[in-house]
Design an enzyme around this catalytic site. Sequence first.
Site, short mmCIF file in Angstrom:
data_model
loop_
_atom_site.label_atom_id
_atom_site.label_comp_id
_atom_site.label_asym_id
_atom_site.label_seq_id
_atom_site.Cartn_x
_atom_site.Cartn_y
_atom_site.Cartn_z
N ARG A 53 -35.51 -21.88 66.70
CA ARG A 53 -34.23 -21.90 65.97
C ARG A 53 -33.01 -21.66 66.86
O ARG A 53 -33.07 -20.92 67.83
CB ARG A 53 -34.27 -20.83 64.87
CG ARG A 53 -35.28 -21.19 63.81
CD ARG A 53 -35.50 -20.09 62.81
NE ARG A 53 -36.42 -20.51 61.77
CZ ARG A 53 -37.76 -20.42 61.87
NH1 ARG A 53 -38.32 -19.91 62.94
NH2 ARG A 53 -38.52 -20.87 60.89
N HIS A 78 -36.40 -26.60 65.45
CA HIS A 78 -37.15 -27.65 66.15
C HIS A 78 -36.36 -28.93 66.39
O HIS A 78 -36.86 -30.04 66.17
CB HIS A 78 -38.46 -27.95 65.42
CG HIS A 78 -39.41 -26.79 65.37
ND1 HIS A 78 -39.47 -25.82 66.34
CD2 HIS A 78 -40.37 -26.44 64.43
CE1 HIS A 78 -40.41 -24.95 66.03
NE2 HIS A 78 -40.95 -25.27 64.88
N HIS A 149 -46.61 -28.50 69.04
CA HIS A 149 -46.81 -27.72 67.82
C HIS A 149 -48.22 -27.89 67.24
O HIS A 149 -48.38 -28.00 66.01
CB HIS A 149 -45.74 -28.09 66.78
CG HIS A 149 -45.35 -26.95 65.90
ND1 HIS A 149 -46.24 -26.36 65.02
CD2 HIS A 149 -44.19 -26.28 65.76
CE1 HIS A 149 -45.61 -25.39 64.38
NE2 HIS A 149 -44.37 -25.32 64.81
N GLU A 281 -47.23 -21.60 70.55
CA GLU A 281 -46.22 -22.51 71.11
C GLU A 281 -45.51 -21.87 72.29
O GLU A 281 -44.70 -20.96 72.11
CB GLU A 281 -45.18 -22.84 70.05
CG GLU A 281 -45.73 -23.25 68.71
CD GLU A 281 -44.74 -22.94 67.59
OE1 GLU A 281 -43.56 -23.29 67.72
OE2 GLU A 281 -45.14 -22.35 66.58
#
Length: 318
Positions: A53, A78, A149, A281
């Site tokens: 974010r 993203h 992801h 991630e």
Amino acid sequence: MTIKLSNWGATWLSCQLPVAGQNREVLLGCKNLEQYAQQKAYLGATIGRYANRIANATIEINGINYSLSANQGTNQLHGGKFGFDKQLWHIQSQSDKQVIFTLISPDGDQGFPGELKVEVTYKLTDDNQVILSFNAITTKTTPVNLTNHAYFNLDGETSKDILNHTLQVNADFYLPVDHSGIPNSDLVSVNQYDMDLRRPKFIAERFLESPIRQITGGYDHAYLLNKSQSIAAKLISADKKVKMNVKTTLPALQIYTGNFLKHTPNRHNGQYNNFAGIALEAQFLPDSPHHPDWPQPSCYLEPQQTYHHQICYQFDIK
Ligand code: BGC
């Protein structure tokens, strides 16, 4: 082992491991391209230009304010509405062991300055490593944070959830976040609110007891990786037959236990439930453009530089 990829979002579609004489699919995925385009979980996709974010979807570079595409309330998640996960990439080369995808993100794409040329290489080695290499160059200073992801369920993607997996993360610090996933504090010790994963831990252990995990409905937090450790994280299936090591050159690891996976279409005409898979991630810390003081390299790429990072998932199969 076998992997499958798609140029839609430079996506990792499938990861099949030979476990006790059978093929075990350990990656969450959909049945067809239409479902990939509909789902909102970013299944297996390459994430960019900026993973995680950016608060208020704005950044300031050299005194100029840029307003970015906001796609989660007023924030960007993203990379914005049409992030790299929703782009058709070019297949530059393809062989049994390696695929190279490229993408040109134009100046102004999702509000970001500079034309960014991106290259993502997936390599499968003979010792069961999937190595992802990310390269990028830009024409103007821009934040860049590329990741993958993939959601793993090492017991097989049809098994109920990942709560009985064992997880270890080599990190002394993590970032608390608010209800929208925006960091609302500086880095704090993993001892605070039972976030310590330095020793192998069942994910289910006191899962929703920590007030920090209650805010996000499970783990959905960035851990700052200890530089002294070559392995960032280890994940072990509940049946102990599959182990996975994560290695990376990136400074942090977002641990996301699939807290909002419910209603995501699966490969079998059904839907996944929450916690069906876990995403590990590797990336820069979330909202880094607003926190230049955090102890990691700069998330800004300059025109004379090359962005180069690697993420490696190494499987150990019984
Ligand atoms: C984020 C989650 C988000 C998910 C979207 C993860 O990387 O940490 O908060 O819901 O992506 O699928």
